[in-house]
Structures are given as structure tokens and as C-alpha cells.
Design a protein around this motif. Sequence first.
Motif, PDB file in Angstrom:
ATOM      1  N   GLN A  19      -5.857   7.019  18.279  1.00  0.00           N
ATOM      2  CA  GLN A  19      -4.320   6.877  18.196  1.00  0.00           C
ATOM      3  C   GLN A  19      -3.985   7.939  17.059  1.00  0.00           C
ATOM      4  O   GLN A  19      -4.525   7.905  15.976  1.00  0.00           O
ATOM      5  N   PRO A  20      -2.754   8.580  17.127  1.00  0.00           N
ATOM      6  CA  PRO A  20      -2.434   9.399  15.869  1.00  0.00           C
ATOM      7  C   PRO A  20      -2.011   8.718  14.762  1.00  0.00           C
ATOM      8  O   PRO A  20      -1.944   7.444  14.858  1.00  0.00           O
ATOM      9  N   PHE A  21      -2.004   9.339  13.635  1.00  0.00           N
ATOM     10  CA  PHE A  21      -1.572   8.701  12.373  1.00  0.00           C
ATOM     11  C   PHE A  21      -0.252   7.521  12.325  1.00  0.00           C
ATOM     12  O   PHE A  21      -0.390   6.508  11.783  1.00  0.00           O
ATOM     13  N   GLU A  22       0.494   8.256  12.747  1.00  0.00           N
ATOM     14  CA  GLU A  22       2.067   7.397  12.697  1.00  0.00           C
ATOM     15  C   GLU A  22       1.765   6.098  13.420  1.00  0.00           C
ATOM     16  O   GLU A  22       2.447   4.925  13.193  1.00  0.00           O
ATOM     17  N   GLU A  23       1.048   6.426  14.670  1.00  0.00           N
ATOM     18  CA  GLU A  23       0.982   5.046  15.392  1.00  0.00           C
ATOM     19  C   GLU A  23      -0.044   4.032  14.630  1.00  0.00           C
ATOM     20  O   GLU A  23       0.245   2.815  14.967  1.00  0.00           O
ATOM     21  N   ALA A  24      -0.901   4.714  14.056  1.00  0.00           N
ATOM     22  CA  ALA A  24      -2.052   3.537  13.540  1.00  0.00           C
ATOM     23  C   ALA A  24      -1.348   2.999  11.956  1.00  0.00           C
ATOM     24  O   ALA A  24      -1.919   2.068  11.641  1.00  0.00           O
ATOM     25  N   LYS A  25      -0.436   3.770  11.650  1.00  0.00           N
ATOM     26  CA  LYS A  25      -0.018   3.407  10.338  1.00  0.00           C
ATOM     27  C   LYS A  25       0.361   2.040   9.755  1.00  0.00           C
ATOM     28  O   LYS A  25       0.032   1.431   8.992  1.00  0.00           O
ATOM     29  N   PRO A  26       1.323   1.366  10.970  1.00  0.00           N
ATOM     30  CA  PRO A  26       1.588   0.021  10.594  1.00  0.00           C
ATOM     31  C   PRO A  26       0.282  -1.047  10.685  1.00  0.00           C
ATOM     32  O   PRO A  26       0.479  -1.717   9.748  1.00  0.00           O
ATOM     33  N   GLN A  27      -0.567  -0.704  11.461  1.00  0.00           N
ATOM     34  CA  GLN A  27      -1.577  -1.521  11.419  1.00  0.00           C
ATOM     35  C   GLN A  27      -2.588  -1.482  10.250  1.00  0.00           C
ATOM     36  O   GLN A  27      -3.121  -2.503   9.663  1.00  0.00           O
ATOM     37  N   ILE A  28      -2.748  -0.172   9.601  1.00  0.00           N
ATOM     38  CA  ILE A  28      -3.295  -0.076   8.463  1.00  0.00           C
ATOM     39  C   ILE A  28      -2.789  -0.574   7.255  1.00  0.00           C
ATOM     40  O   ILE A  28      -3.203  -1.125   6.308  1.00  0.00           O
ATOM     41  N   GLN A  29      -1.438  -0.377   7.339  1.00  0.00           N
ATOM     42  CA  GLN A  29      -0.564  -0.921   6.301  1.00  0.00           C
ATOM     43  C   GLN A  29      -0.930  -2.494   6.206  1.00  0.00           C
ATOM     44  O   GLN A  29      -1.026  -3.045   5.079  1.00  0.00           O
ATOM     45  N   LYS A  30      -0.877  -3.175   7.220  1.00  0.00           N
ATOM     46  CA  LYS A  30      -1.008  -4.513   7.302  1.00  0.00           C
ATOM     47  C   LYS A  30      -2.545  -4.931   6.642  1.00  0.00           C
ATOM     48  O   LYS A  30      -2.590  -5.947   5.549  1.00  0.00           O
TER      49      LYS A  30
ATOM     50  N   PRO B  12       0.928  -1.192  -0.051  1.00  0.00           N
ATOM     51  CA  PRO B  12       0.051  -0.098  -0.075  1.00  0.00           C
ATOM     52  C   PRO B  12       0.811   1.427  -0.101  1.00  0.00           C
ATOM     53  O   PRO B  12       1.785   1.328   0.783  1.00  0.00           O
ATOM     54  N   THR B  13       0.408   2.355  -0.984  1.00  0.00           N
ATOM     55  CA  THR B  13       1.376   3.547  -0.765  1.00  0.00           C
ATOM     56  C   THR B  13       0.951   4.262   0.380  1.00  0.00           C
ATOM     57  O   THR B  13      -0.029   4.072   0.821  1.00  0.00           O
ATOM     58  N   ASN B  14       1.851   5.329   0.619  1.00  0.00           N
ATOM     59  CA  ASN B  14       1.556   6.351   1.766  1.00  0.00           C
ATOM     60  C   ASN B  14       0.015   6.899   1.585  1.00  0.00           C
ATOM     61  O   ASN B  14      -0.550   7.155   2.455  1.00  0.00           O
ATOM     62  N   GLY B  15      -0.120   7.151   0.360  1.00  0.00           N
ATOM     63  CA  GLY B  15      -1.397   8.217  -0.153  1.00  0.00           C
ATOM     64  C   GLY B  15      -2.623   7.058   0.468  1.00  0.00           C
ATOM     65  O   GLY B  15      -3.592   7.565   0.923  1.00  0.00           O
ATOM     66  N   GLU B  16      -2.557   5.665   0.109  1.00  0.00           N
ATOM     67  CA  GLU B  16      -3.446   4.573   0.383  1.00  0.00           C
ATOM     68  C   GLU B  16      -3.915   4.594   1.803  1.00  0.00           C
ATOM     69  O   GLU B  16      -4.968   4.533   2.501  1.00  0.00           O
TER      70      GLU B  16
END
Length: 345
Positions: free
Chosen positions: A120-131, A102-106
Motif C-alpha cells: 500500500q502507498p505511504f499515506e495508507e501505511a502511515k498510521p500503522q507504522i506510527q503505531k 514518532p516524527t514524520n521523518g522517522e
Amino acid sequence: MKISAMKLAFCMALATACSAQGAPQSSPGEPLATVAGQPIYEQDLQAVVGPKLLQLHNQEYQVKSSALQDAIRQKLLEAEAKRRGISTDKLQEEIDSKVPEPTNGEIEGYYLAIKNQFNQPFEEAKPQIQKMLKVLKTQQARQDYADSLRSQSEVVVLLHAPKVEVKYDSARLRGDPKAPVTIVEFSDFQCPYCKTVQPTLKDLLTKYNGRVKLSFRDFPVRSLHPQAEAAAEAARCAEEQGKFWEYHDALFADQSKLDAAGLASTARKLGLDEKSFQSCLASGKFKAQIETDLQDGSKAGVAGTPGFFVNGVFINGSQPQAEFEKVIDGELAAAANRNSTRASR
């Protein structure tokens, strides 16, 4: 890449067969209950249970249909893996390896769409969303690959949407009367959604010229649209003079003219004999027929407008054209298969 023909015969029949009169649980002469000696029959319940039963049958079909599509995809993947001499797991690994990260934009777009669900803020949620997005992309890639195999295989789906046996009015019919697909429309001249769907219906008749016909039946929702019943009577009076569809189109073109003056004005613009038209309206001669349409619609499961039965398959509301086409294409394919079977005998 051509795989050998494969026939999937999934005979999953719905347990309940619907009809316009409902499927009686007992003989017409046998009551379901009595109150102070007064009987209550199956037919007394139809107006209430018809829409609920239709909804349940459609929900059952949707669940089965979704599961069936997954089963078909799995069979296609297994057949392709066998053709190539590899395991199904190995084939899925090949498909998965081509799925991009997934791209950063997605990731950011997904986060913003469901931000309220994350504490939680975006940076903390990012790995979970990426997966999560990678899993979704992988599932979609497998589906797309299996669907690409489908066009090269013989897949016969025998699961059908529940059908309701609904009569149509041959006097209010658009299209070729011999067309194999019939759309029965239960509609209300004051309903805004009924107006919205009219261009879709005209487009369908054009696209499927000679293969689809449209029948109109009245379903004035009196509690919401006080002018609808009078408009239905007026349209039937116009039918007496051979101009039902012209009057029908005029009413939906301008729903602000459904009062007595507006109905008369529309009749004049269409060149109807005004004296005969007004006499017809005053007589109330079509009230019984309109009531019959209402009762038939209610028994079939219509609870609001517009309601459609495409060869008996229910479509509720002002749906996109693609929803109608999905059912129409299925009915045309079924008709072609039946004709082919007869020809081969």
C-alpha cells in the motif's frame, strides 16, 4: 535518585559443560556403534559434532541471557516503584508519558526501509507504522529507564556463557603470561578475515595491558587456502629463531607473498638465518604440530577462521572490538569477584 541495594541471584546453569575433548557420553573403551565388527567411538564424531554442539550451546545461552535481562529490568522497576510507594503500572505510565510521538521523518524512513513488505502507498501505511514505532519507542524507554536504575543497584548475574577448555601455546604468546584473561586464536595466514581482525587484537592487548594475553594456534583451511599450511610451517620455523611474531605480522601485512619465494623473502627481511630457515621448511618437522592444532580446534568447535576462545568463551569470526571487550570485561569482573570472596574469608 538512590534505591536500596538489591541482589538478584539467578542460578541458571547450562546443562552441558563443554571441553576441548568434548563431553563423553560413554567411557573411551565403549563404542557407540559397530559396523561389520569395526567400532565407532565418541572421539570419531568430534570433528563433525563439535562445531554443531558449540553453536547449540551458544544459542541456548543467548536465549537465556535475553530472557534474564528482561527479568532483571522488571525486578528493578518493581523495586523502584516500591521505594516510591506507587504501583509498577503507575511507574510505567510515567515512563510512557515521556515518550515522544514518532516524527514524520522517522515514519517515512521506516516505510522506505521495509517498503517491500507493504502493499500500500505511504499515506495508507502511515498510521500503522506510527503505531508500531510508538510501541518500539515505549519498549526502549522502559528498558533505558530500568538500565539507568541498574547502576544504583547490586545486580549479580550468575548466568555464564558456555566455555570450552582449550589449551594455548606458551611459545607463541603475546602479552603478560600471568594475565588473567587468555585469548586463544585459531587462525589461517591466507584468510582475509584473519588479517582484518589483527588491528583489533593489537588494540585489545594495548587497552588491557597486563590483563590479557594472546596465544596463536594454526588452523589452515586447506580446501580454501592452499598456501596457508606452508605459511604456518614457515612461521614456526621463524619461531625457532625467536621471531615468530615478527614473521606472523609480516605474513598478515602482505598476504600476496605466501608462496615459497615470498616466504623466503620475508625471512631474509627479518634477518633470519636463511640456510637454517630453508632446512627447517624442507624437513616438514612442524606438520604434526599443525595437525594437532587443527584437530584441537575442530574438537573445540572451530569450523572456520578466525576462531577465538576468550577464557574459553567462543567468538566466531572477525568481530568488532566491542564483542571481545564484552567477554573480557565479564571475565575480569568475575576474577575480581573471586578475589574479593577469597579476601573476605
